[in-house]
Design a protein around this motif. Structure first.
Motif, short mmCIF file in Angstrom:
data_model
loop_
_atom_site.label_atom_id
_atom_site.label_comp_id
_atom_site.label_asym_id
_atom_site.label_seq_id
_atom_site.Cartn_x
_atom_site.Cartn_y
_atom_site.Cartn_z
N LYS A 80 -6.76 5.10 7.79
CA LYS A 80 -6.26 3.77 8.09
C LYS A 80 -6.57 2.21 7.55
CE LYS A 80 -5.47 2.75 12.82
NZ LYS A 80 -5.34 2.70 14.20
N ARG A 81 -6.04 2.07 7.46
CA ARG A 81 -5.99 0.28 6.27
C ARG A 81 -4.95 -0.13 6.40
NH1 ARG A 81 -11.15 -1.12 3.86
NH2 ARG A 81 -11.15 -2.85 3.64
N THR A 82 -5.47 -1.53 6.83
CA THR A 82 -4.01 -2.62 6.80
C THR A 82 -4.11 -3.25 4.94
OG1 THR A 82 -4.58 -3.43 9.21
CG2 THR A 82 -3.05 -4.93 7.45
N CYS A 83 -3.28 -3.71 4.61
CA CYS A 83 -2.99 -4.08 3.43
C CYS A 83 -3.04 -5.54 3.48
CB CYS A 83 -1.28 -4.38 3.34
SG CYS A 83 -1.08 -4.81 1.47
N LEU A 84 -4.46 -5.51 2.09
CA LEU A 84 -5.07 -7.51 2.21
C LEU A 84 -3.74 -7.99 1.60
CD1 LEU A 84 -7.23 -5.66 -1.05
CD2 LEU A 84 -7.58 -5.85 1.48
N PHE A 85 -2.58 -8.61 1.97
CA PHE A 85 -1.99 -9.14 1.63
C PHE A 85 -0.75 -9.27 2.45
CE2 PHE A 85 -3.07 -7.48 -3.09
CZ PHE A 85 -4.03 -8.70 -2.38
N CYS A 86 -0.72 -8.12 3.28
CA CYS A 86 0.29 -8.73 4.43
C CYS A 86 -0.25 -7.07 5.59
CB CYS A 86 1.85 -7.68 3.85
SG CYS A 86 1.68 -6.10 4.06
N ASN A 87 0.64 -7.34 7.01
CA ASN A 87 0.08 -7.27 7.98
C ASN A 87 0.59 -5.74 8.15
OD1 ASN A 87 -1.16 -9.38 9.16
ND2 ASN A 87 0.63 -10.36 9.76
N ASP A 137 4.91 -3.37 -4.26
CA ASP A 137 5.18 -4.55 -3.25
C ASP A 137 4.34 -6.84 -3.24
OD1 ASP A 137 7.10 -2.95 -2.16
OD2 ASP A 137 5.68 -2.96 0.06
N HIS A 138 3.63 -6.11 -3.83
CA HIS A 138 3.01 -7.96 -4.38
C HIS A 138 1.96 -7.74 -5.20
CE1 HIS A 138 2.22 -8.07 0.22
NE2 HIS A 138 2.16 -6.83 0.76
N SER A 139 2.63 -6.95 -6.60
CA SER A 139 1.90 -6.65 -7.61
C SER A 139 0.69 -7.06 -8.22
CB SER A 139 3.18 -7.50 -8.45
OG SER A 139 4.36 -7.54 -8.03
N PHE A 140 0.10 -5.94 -7.45
CA PHE A 140 -0.92 -6.03 -7.23
C PHE A 140 -1.40 -4.77 -7.72
CE2 PHE A 140 -5.45 -5.70 -5.62
CZ PHE A 140 -6.36 -6.58 -6.40
N SER A 141 -1.89 -3.84 -8.45
CA SER A 141 -2.94 -2.74 -8.33
C SER A 141 -3.96 -2.59 -9.19
CB SER A 141 -1.60 -2.38 -9.99
OG SER A 141 -2.39 -0.76 -9.80
N ILE A 142 -4.69 -1.63 -9.03
CA ILE A 142 -6.37 -1.79 -8.75
C ILE A 142 -7.05 -0.09 -9.88
CG2 ILE A 142 -6.95 -2.94 -7.05
CD1 ILE A 142 -8.12 -0.25 -5.62
#
Length: 450
Positions: A172-179, A196-201
């Motif tokens: 269970k986790r909230t997105c780093l960039f939105c809620n 959605d945030h163009s952030f890929s690891i």
């Protein structure tokens, strides 16, 4: 068999480089150079991947001394200074505490000479100045097997952990960039951030210790730190605008703290994911290959030039230092030129005049002293700088060394190979190695065949 022999000699050569750092330089710390130097333009991020058991204590192999795993360098220094023992290729040991524990038990059962190569320093000097040093490396079959077993066990642990994370339905986790909140499957969150945030690891199946990875990234963002350039900003709005405008929506690949979160880094020790991926069996096309210009750095300032003639001209016109003239006047052979350049580099790095040995507080002060006192072309006695320790570069990316040329007599074909030592003079002879080394049979077979 000869291949193992040369590998053994290579380890001894690396060991002697380490000894020169520890023994040939002044004692006291402030004048010692205990790690490779590098000119600023080629500094690379390096370091050991973080570990979840960094807080554990590691025991010395030969005594009761304890040190935290985070102070591994301190423990290795203790081994060298107190026990004259060097362990080769530390970065290739998957589980350092277990490695140390294993050899602690084995050294309690048998003498250290049954496992380590013995090297006598200052072998031609007085007996009271001679010391025996011990080298433990994977040329010893038992050590190699131990390293391979530790590596295999570490890989199995990582793969087990990754499988647990795949099967975890409590995620269970909230997105780093939105809620937006994500449950049950971590791949949903990672794919959301990428889309959605163009952030890929990276692909979810390539990642391990995912929760810790996300916690690390979240802490950086909470501290107003960009994940790519790692600069800190005054508030989240400024940070967000920076990452969007600079296209910094990715992690810094040169930050090796992230290495432990990618499974690929556990496949082959000593190699990063970039190096593993580069080992492609496909045939490379070299048709469009272009050599990068080599930038040589001036001995006295930070001036860089792409050609050696330009850097020679700069040193002569800007500082009055003529390396070609010194080479001719002193009749310097190639390796003497190498030693002289490394000697001058080291003295200036330590803020000391290479001519009169006067010490200064800053490099700029010593350069000014050399110019004002006329010491530029006043090289000290040959015995002071023509020493084995100056075979090794003061700066590991010193392009000036690649431009040095042989003297005219050498260029005409004079064989000077007899004057060029392959190893420093303190290396033990083959007879001593035959008596003490675990490779005595190998060396004996080689001696019989020659």
């Amino acid at each position: 068999m000869p291949r193992l022999f040369y590998l053994h000699i290579f380890y001894i050569f690396l060991f002697l480089i380490f000894l020169f750092c520890c023994l040939c330089l002044p004692v006291g710390g402030q004048d010692s150079i205990l790690e490779p130097l590098c000119f600023p333009e080629q500094l690379s991020a390096s370091g050991t991947p973080a570990s979840s058991d960094d807080g554990c204590m590691v025991s010395c192999i030969l005594c009761s001394h304890l040190a935290p795993l985070t102070d591994k360098d301190g423990l290795l220094k203790h081994l060298v200074l107190d026990h004259k023992l060097v362990i080769a290729d530390i970065k290739l040991i998957a589980d350092f505490p277990k490695y140390m524990l294993y050899w602690k038990k084995r050294f309690a059962e048998q003498p250290i000479t049954d496992f380590c190569s013995v090297i006598k320093t200052n072998s031609e000097g007085p007996a009271e100045l001679q010391e025996n040093y011990f080298l433990l490396c994977d040329v010893l079959p038992e050590d190699r097997i131990l390293r391979e077993q530790l590596q295999q066990k570490r890989l199995e642990e990582v793969l087990d952990q990754q499988q647990k994370e795949r099967d975890d339905t409590d995620f269970k986790r909230t997105c780093l960039f939105c809620n937006e909140e994500f449950n049950k499957n971590r791949s949903l969150l990672l794919n959301h951030m990428a889309k959605d945030h163009s952030f890929s690891i990276g692909l979810p199946d390539n990642i391990v210790y995912c929760t810790e990875f996300l916690n690390t990234l979240e802490r950086k963002l909470d501290n107003m730190q960009c994940l790519y350039c790692e600069k800190t900003f005054r508030d989240k709005t400024t940070l967000k605008d920076h990452m969007r405008k600079k296209q910094h929506r990715r992690i810094n690949a040169n930050n090796h703290d992230y290495d432990r979160f990618y499974v690929i880094n556990y496949l082959e020790l000593g190699k990063t994911w970039e190096e593993v991926q580069s080992e492609d069996d496909r045939e490379l096309d070299w048709s469009d290959w272009q050599a990068h210009p080599v930038c040589a750095v001036c001995l006295f300032c930070e001036q860089q030039e792409e050609t050696m003639e330009k850097i020679y001209t700069h040193m002569q016109k800007a500082h009055g230092f003529d390396l070609h003239k010194l080479k001719t006047d002193l009749n310097l052979k190639f390796y003497q030129q190498v030693k002289l350049v490394n000697y001058i580099r080291r003295e200036l790095h330590q803020c000391r005049c290479y001519s009169c040995q006067e010490k200064f507080k800053a490099r700029a002060d010593v350069v000014q002293h050399i110019l004002e006192s006329g010491h530029l072309m006043q090289i000290p006695e040959v015995s002071q700088w023509d020493q084995p320790q100056y075979y090794f570069p003061t700066y590991e990316n010193d392009a000036l060394l690649t431009a040095l040329s042989d003297s005219e007599s050498e260029s005409e074909g004079t064989d000077c190979s007899s004057n060029v030592p392959v190893f420093p003079e303190d290396i033990a002879n083959l007879k001593a190695i035959k008596q003490n080394s675990v490779l005595n049979k190998l060396l004996k077979d080689r001696g019989d065949s020659s």
